[in-house]
Design a protein around this motif. Structure first.
Motif, PDB file in Angstrom:
ATOM      1  N   THR A   1       0.858  -1.146   0.119  1.00 20.86           N
ATOM      2  CA  THR A   1       0.246  -0.056  -0.071  1.00 20.86           C
ATOM      3  C   THR A   1       0.953   1.251  -0.191  1.00 20.86           C
ATOM      4  OG1 THR A   1      -0.263   0.015   2.483  1.00 20.86           O
ATOM      5  CG2 THR A   1      -1.965  -1.110   1.141  1.00 20.86           C
ATOM      6  N   CYS A   2       0.232   2.447  -0.229  1.00 22.38           N
ATOM      7  CA  CYS A   2       0.859   3.497  -0.317  1.00 22.38           C
ATOM      8  C   CYS A   2       0.142   4.765  -0.334  1.00 22.38           C
ATOM      9  CB  CYS A   2       1.886   3.748  -1.341  1.00 22.38           C
ATOM     10  SG  CYS A   2       2.818   5.116  -1.592  1.00 22.38           S
ATOM     11  N   THR A   3       0.323   5.783   0.538  1.00 17.28           N
ATOM     12  CA  THR A   3      -0.682   6.989   0.507  1.00 17.28           C
ATOM     13  C   THR A   3      -0.291   8.067  -0.430  1.00 17.28           C
ATOM     14  OG1 THR A   3       0.551   7.910   2.375  1.00 17.28           O
ATOM     15  CG2 THR A   3      -1.331   6.455   2.762  1.00 17.28           C
ATOM     16  N   SER A   4       0.731   7.889  -1.198  1.00 20.58           N
ATOM     17  CA  SER A   4       1.191   8.804  -2.150  1.00 20.58           C
ATOM     18  C   SER A   4       1.035   8.494  -3.680  1.00 20.58           C
ATOM     19  CB  SER A   4       2.556   9.144  -2.044  1.00 20.58           C
ATOM     20  OG  SER A   4       3.455   7.928  -2.427  1.00 20.58           O
ATOM     21  N   GLY A   5      -0.075   7.639  -3.828  1.00 16.57           N
ATOM     22  CA  GLY A   5      -0.701   7.264  -5.368  1.00 16.57           C
ATOM     23  C   GLY A   5       0.373   6.224  -5.907  1.00 16.57           C
ATOM     24  N   HIS A   6       0.254   6.289  -7.388  1.00 20.73           N
ATOM     25  CA  HIS A   6       0.810   5.217  -8.033  1.00 20.73           C
ATOM     26  C   HIS A   6       2.249   5.049  -8.128  1.00 20.73           C
ATOM     27  CE1 HIS A   6      -3.163   4.785 -10.437  1.00 20.73           C
ATOM     28  NE2 HIS A   6      -3.437   4.241  -9.329  1.00 20.73           N
ATOM     29  N   HIS A   7       2.882   6.035  -8.094  1.00 15.94           N
ATOM     30  CA  HIS A   7       4.360   5.929  -8.189  1.00 15.94           C
ATOM     31  C   HIS A   7       4.797   5.498  -6.998  1.00 15.94           C
ATOM     32  CE1 HIS A   7       8.340   7.720  -7.883  1.00 15.94           C
ATOM     33  NE2 HIS A   7       8.429   7.712  -9.429  1.00 15.94           N
ATOM     34  N   GLY A   8       4.349   5.768  -5.797  1.00 17.91           N
ATOM     35  CA  GLY A   8       4.852   5.405  -4.515  1.00 17.91           C
ATOM     36  C   GLY A   8       4.544   3.897  -4.221  1.00 17.91           C
ATOM     37  N   VAL A   9       3.131   3.496  -4.826  1.00 15.83           N
ATOM     38  CA  VAL A   9       2.871   2.299  -4.827  1.00 15.83           C
ATOM     39  C   VAL A   9       3.776   1.169  -5.613  1.00 15.83           C
ATOM     40  CG1 VAL A   9       1.159   1.627  -6.360  1.00 15.83           C
ATOM     41  CG2 VAL A   9       1.018   0.556  -4.065  1.00 15.83           C
ATOM     42  N   LEU A  10       4.236   1.551  -6.584  1.00 17.45           N
ATOM     43  CA  LEU A  10       5.073   0.831  -7.548  1.00 17.45           C
ATOM     44  C   LEU A  10       6.637   0.676  -6.743  1.00 17.45           C
ATOM     45  CD1 LEU A  10       4.411   2.277 -11.228  1.00 17.45           C
ATOM     46  CD2 LEU A  10       4.219  -0.131 -10.394  1.00 17.45           C
ATOM     47  N   ARG A  11       6.992   1.904  -6.295  1.00 14.00           N
ATOM     48  CA  ARG A  11       8.088   2.048  -5.615  1.00 14.00           C
ATOM     49  C   ARG A  11       8.170   0.883  -4.405  1.00 14.00           C
ATOM     50  NH1 ARG A  11      12.222   3.737  -8.650  1.00 14.00           N
ATOM     51  NH2 ARG A  11      11.687   5.764  -9.547  1.00 14.00           N
ATOM     52  N   ASN A  12       7.265   0.971  -3.646  1.00 19.27           N
ATOM     53  CA  ASN A  12       6.884   0.171  -2.396  1.00 19.27           C
ATOM     54  C   ASN A  12       6.762  -1.311  -2.950  1.00 19.27           C
ATOM     55  OD1 ASN A  12       6.853   2.375  -0.937  1.00 19.27           O
ATOM     56  ND2 ASN A  12       4.713   2.012  -0.373  1.00 19.27           N
ATOM     57  N   TRP A  13       6.244  -1.503  -4.043  1.00 16.83           N
ATOM     58  CA  TRP A  13       6.105  -2.982  -4.536  1.00 16.83           C
ATOM     59  C   TRP A  13       7.408  -3.588  -4.858  1.00 16.83           C
ATOM     60  CZ3 TRP A  13       7.503  -6.179  -8.624  1.00 16.83           C
ATOM     61  CH2 TRP A  13       7.263  -7.380  -8.460  1.00 16.83           C
ATOM     62  N   MET A  14       8.434  -2.669  -5.650  1.00 19.44           N
ATOM     63  CA  MET A  14       9.654  -3.110  -5.912  1.00 19.44           C
ATOM     64  C   MET A  14      10.403  -3.437  -4.714  1.00 19.44           C
ATOM     65  SD  MET A  14      10.774  -1.077  -9.456  1.00 19.44           S
ATOM     66  CE  MET A  14      10.547   0.642  -8.638  1.00 19.44           C
ATOM     67  N   ASN A  15      10.256  -2.587  -3.771  1.00 13.85           N
ATOM     68  CA  ASN A  15      11.085  -2.809  -2.425  1.00 13.85           C
ATOM     69  C   ASN A  15      10.634  -4.188  -1.716  1.00 13.85           C
ATOM     70  OD1 ASN A  15      12.692  -0.363  -2.680  1.00 13.85           O
ATOM     71  ND2 ASN A  15      11.215   0.687  -1.547  1.00 13.85           N
ATOM     72  N   ALA A  16       9.337  -4.327  -1.615  1.00 17.28           N
ATOM     73  CA  ALA A  16       8.850  -5.733  -1.013  1.00 17.28           C
ATOM     74  C   ALA A  16       9.257  -6.852  -2.004  1.00 17.28           C
ATOM     75  CB  ALA A  16       7.412  -5.539  -1.037  1.00 17.28           C
ATOM     76  N   ALA A  17       9.306  -6.711  -3.205  1.00 21.08           N
ATOM     77  CA  ALA A  17       9.688  -7.818  -4.124  1.00 21.08           C
ATOM     78  C   ALA A  17      11.076  -8.103  -3.855  1.00 21.08           C
ATOM     79  CB  ALA A  17       9.481  -7.517  -5.377  1.00 21.08           C
ATOM     80  N   ARG A  18      12.058  -7.131  -3.798  1.00 23.30           N
ATOM     81  CA  ARG A  18      13.415  -7.330  -3.466  1.00 23.30           C
ATOM     82  C   ARG A  18      13.666  -8.006  -2.130  1.00 23.30           C
ATOM     83  NH1 ARG A  18      14.078  -1.696  -5.327  1.00 23.30           N
ATOM     84  NH2 ARG A  18      14.508  -1.673  -7.501  1.00 23.30           N
ATOM     85  N   LYS A  19      12.765  -7.634  -1.298  1.00 23.52           N
ATOM     86  CA  LYS A  19      12.950  -8.324   0.187  1.00 23.52           C
ATOM     87  C   LYS A  19      12.400  -9.955   0.027  1.00 23.52           C
ATOM     88  CE  LYS A  19      12.226  -4.436   2.947  1.00 23.52           C
ATOM     89  NZ  LYS A  19      11.486  -3.484   3.663  1.00 23.52           N
ATOM     90  N   LYS A  20      11.493 -10.185  -0.836  1.00 25.16           N
ATOM     91  CA  LYS A  20      11.334 -11.515  -0.855  1.00 25.16           C
ATOM     92  C   LYS A  20      12.304 -12.129  -1.462  1.00 25.16           C
ATOM     93  CE  LYS A  20       6.930 -11.200   0.164  1.00 25.16           C
ATOM     94  NZ  LYS A  20       5.988 -11.887   1.265  1.00 25.16           N
ATOM     95  N   ILE A  21      12.881 -11.579  -2.791  1.00 23.80           N
ATOM     96  CA  ILE A  21      13.946 -12.206  -3.591  1.00 23.80           C
ATOM     97  C   ILE A  21      15.281 -12.448  -2.689  1.00 23.80           C
ATOM     98  CG2 ILE A  21      15.564 -11.734  -5.332  1.00 23.80           C
ATOM     99  CD1 ILE A  21      13.384 -10.317  -6.731  1.00 23.80           C
ATOM    100  N   ALA A  22      15.399 -11.447  -1.825  1.00 27.93           N
ATOM    101  CA  ALA A  22      16.709 -11.675  -0.861  1.00 27.93           C
ATOM    102  C   ALA A  22      16.623 -12.721   0.028  1.00 27.93           C
ATOM    103  CB  ALA A  22      16.823 -10.269  -0.321  1.00 27.93           C
ATOM    104  N   ALA A  23      15.354 -12.689   0.460  1.00 30.87           N
ATOM    105  CA  ALA A  23      14.903 -13.951   1.549  1.00 30.87           C
ATOM    106  C   ALA A  23      14.593 -15.356   1.141  1.00 30.87           C
ATOM    107  CB  ALA A  23      13.816 -13.588   2.389  1.00 30.87           C
ATOM    108  N   ASP A  24      14.820 -15.444  -0.094  1.00 38.40           N
ATOM    109  CA  ASP A  24      14.646 -16.722  -0.866  1.00 38.40           C
ATOM    110  C   ASP A  24      15.484 -17.869  -0.504  1.00 38.40           C
ATOM    111  OD1 ASP A  24      13.342 -18.868  -2.620  1.00 38.40           O
ATOM    112  OD2 ASP A  24      15.213 -18.383  -4.209  1.00 38.40           O
ATOM    113  N   ASP A  25      15.163 -19.090   0.030  1.00 34.36           N
ATOM    114  CA  ASP A  25      15.993 -19.841   0.394  1.00 34.36           C
ATOM    115  C   ASP A  25      16.069 -20.845  -0.508  1.00 34.36           C
ATOM    116  OD1 ASP A  25      13.889 -20.945   1.125  1.00 34.36           O
ATOM    117  OD2 ASP A  25      14.428 -21.409   3.179  1.00 34.36           O
ATOM    118  N   GLY A  26      15.468 -21.023  -1.660  1.00 29.03           N
ATOM    119  CA  GLY A  26      15.463 -21.889  -2.515  1.00 29.03           C
ATOM    120  C   GLY A  26      14.370 -23.016  -2.176  1.00 29.03           C
TER     121      GLY A  26
END
Length: 118
Positions: free
Chosen positions: A77-102
């Motif tokens: 989620t983001c309270t600053s609109g579509h640009h912010g929600v895209l940035r937040n999604w990329m950050n959350a996805a990167r965290k999921k990628i980094a936490a991948d243990d296979g």
């Protein structure tokens, strides 16, 4: 690496590329004041990304006082609109990628089923 992680990496790269195109076409942040036309270009570009993700990737977005994006099993989620929600999604996805243990909790192929004892 699971197919889900590979998909997240592909989507992060896709969104980053589109965001970079938008950012490169506008005055740099902090160096000048954006005109009304600059903001319109920016918002149109971000909306085009969102539209492409909805039609091509099955993204779901809900607008309101809090914008919500669900894409590839990652919800933000983001309270600053579509640009912010895209940035937040990329950050959350990167965290999921980094936490991948296979480990893939959904399995990676057929599972042998053994008969039950009577």
């Amino acid at each position: 690496m699971t197919l889900w992680i590979e998909n997240l990496q592909r989507l992060v790269s896709l969104i980053e590329g589109h965001m970079a195109e938008i950012d490169s076409a506008l005055p740099p942040n902090g160096t000048t004041t954006w005109s009304h036309d600059d903001w319109k270009k920016h918002d149109a570009g971000v909306d085009k990304i969102i539209s492409g993700l909805k039609t091509g990737e099955g993204a779901r977005i809900k607008d309101g006082s809090e914008c919500r994006l669900v894409l590839a099993g990652v919800s933000v989620t983001c309270t600053s609109g579509h640009h912010g929600v895209l940035r937040n999604w990329m950050n959350a996805a990167r965290k999921k990628i980094a936490a991948d243990d296979g480990f893939n909790p959904h399995g990676s192929g057929p599972v042998l089923i053994e008969p039950r004892e009577a």
